[in-house]
Design an enzyme around this catalytic site. Structure first.
Site, PDB file in Angstrom:
ATOM      1  N   LYS A  21       0.834  -1.211   0.000  1.00 40.62           N
ATOM      2  CA  LYS A  21       0.000   0.000   0.000  1.00 40.62           C
ATOM      3  C   LYS A  21       0.867   1.258   0.000  1.00 40.62           C
ATOM      4  CE  LYS A  21      -2.865   0.677   3.597  1.00 40.62           C
ATOM      5  NZ  LYS A  21      -2.736   1.990   4.263  1.00 40.62           N
ATOM      6  N   SER A  22       1.869   1.295   0.871  1.00 40.67           N
ATOM      7  CA  SER A  22       2.717   2.504   0.954  1.00 40.67           C
ATOM      8  C   SER A  22       3.408   2.765  -0.382  1.00 40.67           C
ATOM      9  CB  SER A  22       3.792   2.312   2.030  1.00 40.67           C
ATOM     10  OG  SER A  22       3.214   2.237   3.292  1.00 40.67           O
ATOM     11  N   GLY A  92      -5.161   7.936   5.413  1.00 36.46           N
ATOM     12  CA  GLY A  92      -4.236   8.893   6.007  1.00 36.46           C
ATOM     13  C   GLY A  92      -3.035   9.096   5.099  1.00 36.46           C
ATOM     14  N   SER A 165       6.926   9.242  12.256  1.00 34.77           N
ATOM     15  CA  SER A 165       5.865   9.095  11.256  1.00 34.77           C
ATOM     16  C   SER A 165       6.420   9.209   9.843  1.00 34.77           C
ATOM     17  CB  SER A 165       4.788  10.164  11.457  1.00 34.77           C
ATOM     18  OG  SER A 165       3.957  10.211  10.314  1.00 34.77           O
ATOM     19  N   GLN A 167       4.608   9.208   7.249  1.00 32.74           N
ATOM     20  CA  GLN A 167       3.726  10.090   6.471  1.00 32.74           C
ATOM     21  C   GLN A 167       4.181  11.539   6.595  1.00 32.74           C
ATOM     22  OE1 GLN A 167      -0.224   9.192   7.865  1.00 32.74           O
ATOM     23  NE2 GLN A 167      -0.270   7.211   6.844  1.00 32.74           N
ATOM     24  N   ASP A 320       1.838  -1.007  11.954  1.00 35.87           N
ATOM     25  CA  ASP A 320       0.520  -1.459  11.474  1.00 35.87           C
ATOM     26  C   ASP A 320       0.190  -2.884  11.926  1.00 35.87           C
ATOM     27  OD1 ASP A 320       0.072   0.955  10.238  1.00 35.87           O
ATOM     28  OD2 ASP A 320       0.853   0.303   8.305  1.00 35.87           O
ATOM     29  N   LYS A 347      -4.562   6.034  14.634  1.00 31.54           N
ATOM     30  CA  LYS A 347      -4.638   5.290  13.365  1.00 31.54           C
ATOM     31  C   LYS A 347      -6.081   5.310  12.847  1.00 31.54           C
ATOM     32  CE  LYS A 347      -0.350   4.386  13.047  1.00 31.54           C
ATOM     33  NZ  LYS A 347       0.410   5.039  11.983  1.00 31.54           N
ATOM     34  N   ARG A 351      -6.345   2.301  17.986  1.00 32.02           N
ATOM     35  CA  ARG A 351      -6.052   0.851  17.932  1.00 32.02           C
ATOM     36  C   ARG A 351      -5.715   0.244  19.284  1.00 32.02           C
ATOM     37  NH1 ARG A 351      -3.089   0.284  12.098  1.00 32.02           N
ATOM     38  NH2 ARG A 351      -5.037   0.269  10.915  1.00 32.02           N
ATOM     39  N   ARG A 395      -7.669  -3.164   9.633  1.00 30.65           N
ATOM     40  CA  ARG A 395      -6.761  -4.105  10.315  1.00 30.65           C
ATOM     41  C   ARG A 395      -7.422  -4.743  11.541  1.00 30.65           C
ATOM     42  NH1 ARG A 395      -2.411  -3.470   7.022  1.00 30.65           N
ATOM     43  NH2 ARG A 395      -1.893  -1.318   6.493  1.00 30.65           N
TER      44      ARG A 395
HETATM   45  C1  S3P Z   1       2.482   4.864   6.256  1.00 31.33           C
HETATM   46  C2  S3P Z   1       2.999   5.275   7.464  1.00 31.33           C
HETATM   47  C3  S3P Z   1       2.449   4.853   8.767  1.00 31.33           C
HETATM   48  C4  S3P Z   1       1.520   3.651   8.619  1.00 31.33           C
HETATM   49  C5  S3P Z   1       0.572   3.784   7.462  1.00 31.33           C
HETATM   50  C6  S3P Z   1       1.333   3.932   6.158  1.00 31.33           C
HETATM   51  C7  S3P Z   1       3.106   5.352   5.005  1.00 31.33           C
HETATM   52  O1  S3P Z   1       1.715   5.925   9.318  1.00 31.33           O
HETATM   53  O2  S3P Z   1       0.792   3.452   9.823  1.00 31.33           O
HETATM   54  O3  S3P Z   1      -0.272   2.650   7.366  1.00 31.33           O
HETATM   55  O4  S3P Z   1       2.808   4.801   3.922  1.00 31.33           O
HETATM   56  O5  S3P Z   1       3.922   6.285   5.085  1.00 31.33           O
HETATM   57  P1  S3P Z   1       2.397   7.077  10.219  1.00 31.33           P
HETATM   58  O6  S3P Z   1       3.244   7.910   9.349  1.00 31.33           O
HETATM   59  O7  S3P Z   1       1.233   7.855  10.782  1.00 31.33           O
HETATM   60  O8  S3P Z   1       3.172   6.344  11.289  1.00 31.33           O
END
Ligand code: S3P
Length: 440
Positions: A21-22, A92, A165, A167, A320, A347, A351, A395
């Site tokens: 996914k990422s 997110g 993070s 993200q 995750d 999340k 969670r 999840r």
């Molecule tokens: C992700 C970062 C994580 C993860 C999310 C995917 C990403 O979040 O929990 O499912 O693709 O960069 P955080 O950046 O909030 O930790």
């Protein structure tokens, strides 16, 4: 609609992990920012990723679906104001990375999402992007919906992340691509590094240094343009974790999961299971490379499991996987303790609360802590028989269904629709392995 997972005598077979996914979000975004056509194969066609595809299309990229997992994205090197609000659904990652990607262009975009996404904090992204020169309207409380306003005179920043993070790190680096000067992101603990790897793949220079305390310092020069490329998306270790866990807790489990990305910023769960004191039977065999990532075939088999105190240094690399860790812990002998994981509160659901409620509803003793949870393992199959509230969290839904395959009594889940956000083939893959999951 309620779904029930019934206990089954064995979980056996071979499945292929779906696209990560990422990496899927990132491939679409980078291809859209580049000039010219990029071909992406193995893209995860989950709802979250499809929302990102819609968003980059609305911002001016040409996005074509060529066949299953096969996409062509033709970027024009910049983004334009969209004509309609960008709806990121449950995602997110999509919403936060896209704010970073849009920040360096003089555009306005309304952003929204589902009930779960509207409850999640966006200040962590908006604060650094505002200090670079972007702005936002109607963002009181730092939540979606809001109007995001980019700027074509963005300034680089030197930013120490207040939380681990990927993200936030990625949003700042994406903004930094179009900023004046060198952007520096300092992370307290290494988080998933797909942005750094993929930026290099798309021709950007990124400098990464390890710091003595286990963190990273990432430097990116502004004004770099991306070059279109062909990318093949590796399989998602976070999706593979559900299948591996199903084998481990089964009375007769043995699965092979092909095409799993092996990256040390993502493998904390497997470390805790295999190398750690839990005693799980997990193996990995080299199977090549995709998009600068190592690929393995992963095997997992039933094993007597022991409770574990999860080392805090591993938390970002398994962020995750805590819902499914909670399930594995319920089958283990002894106590499992999770701490230093307060990020779980923000999340797709809270969670910590959701995992503890899932376990308690199925007769497992579990307790919330402000920054984690404690599970008293049943030393074998937990009672089961409960109804789990998924709370808009894919999840949690998948964890509960996996738990039902080996609990003493069936486990019901109130809503499974959101599983399609990250793992649309989950039901098919679980059935291939012998799970009995029905909508009755
Ligand atoms: C992700 C970062 C994580 C993860 C999310 C995917 C990403 O979040 O929990 O499912 O693709 O960069 P955080 O950046 O909030 O930790």
């Amino acid at each position: 609609m309620t779904w029930t997972s019934y206990p089954v005598p064995m979980i056996r077979g071979t499945v292929r992990a779906p696209g990560d996914k990422s990496c899927s979000h990132r491939a679409l975004i980078f291809a859209a920012l580049a000039n010219g056509p990029s071909r992406i194969s193995g893209l995860l066609e989950g709802e979250d990723v499809l929302r990102t595809a819609d968003a980059v299309r609305a911002l001016g990229a040409n996005v074509e679906h060529l066949g299953p997992g096969e996409w062509r994205v033709t970027g024009v090197g910049h983004f334009l104001s969209p004509n309609a609000p960008l709806d990121f659904g449950n995602s997110g990652t999509g919403s936060r990375l896209m704010m970073g990607a849009m920040a360096g262009f003089g555009l306005r975009a309304e952003l929204t999402g589902d009930e779960s996404l509207q409850a999640r904090p966006m200040g962590r992204i908006l604060d650094p992007l505002k200090s670079m020169g972007a702005s936002a309207e109607n963002d009181e409380g730092g939540r979606l919906p809001l109007t995001f306003v980019g700027s074509d005179t963005l300034q680089a920043i030197d930013y120490a992340l207040p939380m681990a993070s990927a993200q936030v790190k990625s949003a700042i680096l994406l903004a930094g691509l179009n900023a004046n000067g060198e952007t520096i992101v300092r992370e307290p603990r290494a988080t998933r590094d797909h942005t750094e790897r993929m930026l290099r793949g798309f021709g950007a220079e990124v400098d990464v240094k390890r710091t003595p305390d286990g963190g990273r310092e990432i430097r990116l020069r502004g004004g770099q343009s991306l070059t279109a490329m062909d990318a093949s998306i590796p399989g998602d270790p976070s999706s593979a974790a559900f299948l591996a866990a199903a084998a481990l807790i089964s009375p007769d489990g043995e699965v092979l999961i092909e095409n799993v990305m092996s990256n040390d910023t993502r493998d904390g769960f497997f470390q805790v299971l295999g190398l750690g004191s839990m005693g799980g039977h997990v193996g990995a065999e080299e199977a090549g490379e995709a998009a600068g990532e190592r690929i393995v075939s992963m095997s997992a088999a039933s094993a007597p499991l022991k409770g574990v105190s999860v080392p805090e240094r591993l938390v970002p690399s398994m962020i995750d996987e805590f819902p499914i860790l909670g399930v594995v812990a319920a089958f283990a002998t002894g106590e499992t303790v999770v701490s230093g994981a307060e990020e779980l509160r923000v999340k797709e659901s809270d969670r910590i609360g959701a995992v503890v409620a899932m376990l308690q509803a199925n007769g497992v003793e579990a307790e919330e802590r402000p920054d984690g949870f404690v599970v008293q393992g049943c030393g074998g199959p937990p009672p089961g028989g409960g109804l789990v509230e998924a709370r808009h969290d894919h999840r949690i839904a998948m964890s509960a269904l996996v738990m039902g395959t080996a609990a003493e009594a069936p486990i019901r889940v109130d809503d499974i629709s959101m599983i399609a956000t990250s793992y649309p083939g989950f039901m098919d893959d679980m059935r291939t392995l012998g799970a009995d999951i029905r909508d009755d």
